[in-house]
Enzyme design. Sequence first.
Site, PDB file in Angstrom:
ATOM      1  CG  ASP A 102      -1.580  -1.469   1.535  1.00 31.38           C
ATOM      2  OD1 ASP A 102      -2.325  -1.922   0.232  1.00 31.38           O
ATOM      3  OD2 ASP A 102      -1.889  -1.377   2.711  1.00 31.38           O
TER       4      ASP A 102
HETATM    5  N1  URA Z   1      -1.155  -6.091   3.916  1.00 27.79           N
HETATM    6  C1  URA Z   1      -1.881  -5.560   3.942  1.00 27.79           C
HETATM    7  O1  URA Z   1      -2.724  -4.580   4.270  1.00 27.79           O
HETATM    8  N2  URA Z   1      -1.223  -3.901   3.477  1.00 27.79           N
HETATM    9  C2  URA Z   1      -0.220  -4.183   2.849  1.00 27.79           C
HETATM   10  O2  URA Z   1       0.316  -3.581   1.637  1.00 27.79           O
HETATM   11  C3  URA Z   1       0.339  -5.445   2.258  1.00 27.79           C
HETATM   12  C4  URA Z   1       0.338  -6.336   3.004  1.00 27.79           C
END
Ligand code: URA
Length: 234
Positions: A102
């Site tokens: 993310d």
């Molecule tokens: N899980 C999440 O919530 N975000 C990420 O970036 C990777 C795994």
Amino acid sequence: MRINKYLATCGIASRRAADKLIEDGVVKINGRVCNAGDDVNVGEDSVSVNGRIVNLVKKYDYYIMNKPKGYVCTVKDDKGRKTVMDLLPQNIKRLFPVGRLDYDTEGLLILTNDGDLTFKLTHPKNEVPKTYLVKTEKPVSDEDLVKLRSGVYIDGVKTKKCNVRLIETNKTGSKLHITITEGRNRQVRKMFEAVNNSVDFLKRIKIGDLTVSGLDRGQVRQLSVYEVDYLLNL
Ligand code: URA
């Protein structure tokens, strides 16, 4: 790297056929006929077969990045935000991030143009373990740990069993390591939401046993032949 594997990786022959070449005495390391169990110092030793020097065929590029927060994992962002591609040195050819972290997540990201490795690391059937460091907004209880480990519901589908290790906890929140083998969208954040908590900090620290240690935020380096081989065989 063992000589037969080196020859196979160079595209000279299968490992078995490479063993035959070695047995026939036509393979030399630094000018001396080698034996089956010999190792090659990749990048240092000179290897020849029937008098011709063989080199590792570099078909693909592989990089590891310590992604900082505030970057999107796409090649181009339609909202004009910074992308992980902005962190790559100018001379690096077209690569793609493997899977997504993310915008607000940091940590280990692989970038490559090798579709096989991308498939290996991202297809759920391969169940490649990915470990995250999580800091939560509220303390995580023992009961929450049991739920997270055995699976919680995200959009009506239960998450698979996973490893959760509590590192520390106090009144203001908890610090944990969580290792998941799925890669659902925002999975870690949603898992903590499912136990009425919220993630304040999220960093991917490992894929299998490959870690991001040694790289500062935003730094990138090439993966070694061994690391690529390790990931392909996870
Ligand atoms: N899980 C999440 O919530 N975000 C990420 O970036 C990777 C795994």
